[in-house]
Design an enzyme around this catalytic site. Structure first.
Site, PDB file in Angstrom:
ATOM      1  N   LYS A  30       0.843  -1.201   0.000  1.00 13.12           N
ATOM      2  CA  LYS A  30       0.000   0.000   0.000  1.00 13.12           C
ATOM      3  C   LYS A  30       0.876   1.249   0.000  1.00 13.12           C
ATOM      4  O   LYS A  30       0.620   2.205  -0.724  1.00 13.12           O
ATOM      5  CB  LYS A  30      -0.911   0.001   1.247  1.00 13.12           C
ATOM      6  CG  LYS A  30      -2.076  -0.978   1.136  1.00 13.12           C
ATOM      7  CD  LYS A  30      -2.789  -1.185   2.473  1.00 13.12           C
ATOM      8  CE  LYS A  30      -3.778  -2.336   2.365  1.00 13.12           C
ATOM      9  NZ  LYS A  30      -4.347  -2.738   3.642  1.00 13.12           N
TER      10      LYS A  30
ATOM     11  N   GLN B 256      -4.456  -1.700   9.853  1.00 11.84           N
ATOM     12  CA  GLN B 256      -4.320  -3.008   9.203  1.00 11.84           C
ATOM     13  C   GLN B 256      -4.850  -4.109  10.126  1.00 11.84           C
ATOM     14  O   GLN B 256      -4.441  -4.228  11.270  1.00 11.84           O
ATOM     15  CB  GLN B 256      -2.835  -3.252   8.864  1.00 11.84           C
ATOM     16  CG  GLN B 256      -2.572  -4.531   8.111  1.00 11.84           C
ATOM     17  CD  GLN B 256      -3.220  -4.561   6.729  1.00 11.84           C
ATOM     18  OE1 GLN B 256      -3.194  -3.594   5.981  1.00 11.84           O
ATOM     19  NE2 GLN B 256      -3.838  -5.691   6.396  1.00 11.84           N
TER      20      GLN B 256
ATOM     21  N   ASP C 178     -10.967   3.011   4.596  1.00 17.25           N
ATOM     22  CA  ASP C 178     -11.462   1.666   4.256  1.00 17.25           C
ATOM     23  C   ASP C 178     -12.982   1.625   4.095  1.00 17.25           C
ATOM     24  O   ASP C 178     -13.524   0.632   3.622  1.00 17.25           O
ATOM     25  CB  ASP C 178     -11.074   0.675   5.368  1.00 17.25           C
ATOM     26  CG  ASP C 178      -9.750  -0.017   5.083  1.00 17.25           C
ATOM     27  OD1 ASP C 178      -9.409  -0.167   3.894  1.00 17.25           O
ATOM     28  OD2 ASP C 178      -9.062  -0.398   6.045  1.00 17.25           O
TER      29      ASP C 178
END
Ligand code: NAP
Length: 282
Positions: A50, A94, A117
């Site tokens: 990422k 994460q 997200d």
């Protein structure tokens, strides 16, 4: 009938190039902060990937890496500071987190306007109500982009989703319903799965099992979206779908790799830029 292989890598790169062009023009660059807890190998690979993609398009990316013994209160404090930091536009925690930390509490602590997200209940709720969330989960929005890119009709079609996770199945259900699909969501307790999938115009599998779906599950002319990322017994990356077995029966199919996966990362960059835009319009 010909079968079209959906080229997720091509469309992901197209979107990434468009993002880069936009970011190049910005004086102050968008910034994503990724929180990583512990030393899980797969998580570290995802986070590095990422960060690499962010840097490629000029998005600033910082990884805050904490020892797995960090406690929940400390982590909540860090998120609070990031929420208040005007230089930070997007926050990603994460998953998975160590067992002593409640992931729901962490997701809820992120400001909805920095929730890259699209997992915060505010954004999930807005999506479910067909209102405008700040962000939509990356994999579902990547799938919608692919369906649109190939002019695959959603309106009025029966879409069967296998999998009801918070990151794929549930937000995808809302997104497709908002786009006028008739949506059926299946899961491990679903009875007569094969009978249901055989009525799908579009079948989306997010189960996490290699070769779970074969030609017996689908009718002719179906569009197959394979979300799965699994390893088979030879350690090769596979989707949920037995690609060779099903190929002749499909109108469209996503391969694994180079299907849905690259779109997920493209949507992460897109969400970061969208959140930056929203915050700078206020
Ligand atoms: P998950 O949270 O493990 O969810 C799996 C879902 O499959 C659950 O809803 C489960 O039902 C259902 N299921 C399991 N066995 C089943 C069966 N025999 N019949 C019907 N349904 C069954 O997984 P996830 O996080 O959504 O991920 C799913 C897959 O997609 C994984 O391979 C993951 O690596 C991959 N993935 C890929 C991307 C990408 O960018 N391509 C992004 C995210 C995830 P229950 O709810 O009843 O347990």
């Amino acid at each position: 009938m010909t079968t079209t292989i959906i080229d997720g890598l091509y469309y992901a790169n197209k979107i990434i190039n468009e993002i880069k062009t936009k970011v190049d023009k910005l004086k102050i660059k968008p910034k994503l902060v990724v929180i990583l807890v512990g030393n899980d190998n797969a998580s570290q690979i995802y986070v590095n990937n990422k960060q690499k993609r962010c840097l490629e398009v000029g998005i600033m990316s910082e990884v805050l890496h904490f020892d797995e013994n960090i406690n929940q209160t400390e982590l909540l404090d860090i998120i609070k500071q990031l929420n208040e930091d005007t230089e930070v536009n997007a926050i990603l925690v994460q998953m998975p987190l160590p067992k002593h930390i409640n992931p729901d509490k962490i997701v809820e602590a992120i400001s909805p306007v920095k929730d890259v997200d699209g997992f915060h209940p505010y954004n999930v709720g807005k999506l479910a109500l067909n209102m405008t969330p700040y962000s939509i989960a990356c994999t579902p929005s990547g799938i919608l982009k692919l369906l649109n890119a190939y002019n695959i009709k959603i309106n009025g079609k029966h879409v069967v989703i296998i999998g009801r996770s918070n990151i794929v199945g549930r937000p995808l259900m809302s997104l497709l319903l908002n786009n006028n699909a008739t949506v059926t969501v299946c899961h491990s307790k679903t009875e007569n799965l094969k009978e249901i999938t055989n009525t799908a115009d579009i079948l989306i599998s997010a189960v996490g099992k290699s070769n779970f779906i074969n030609s017996a599950f689908v009718k002719h002319n179906v569009c197959i979206i394979d979300v799965g990322i699994n390893r088979d017994k030879n350690n090769k990356i596979t989707g949920d779908v037995d690609f060779n077995d099903i190929f002749d029966k499909c109108s469209f199919i996503t391969p694994v790799p180079k299907g849905v996966g690259p779109m997920t990362i493209a949507m992460l960059l897109q969400n970061t830029l969208n959140l930056y835009d929203i915050q700078n319009k206020k």
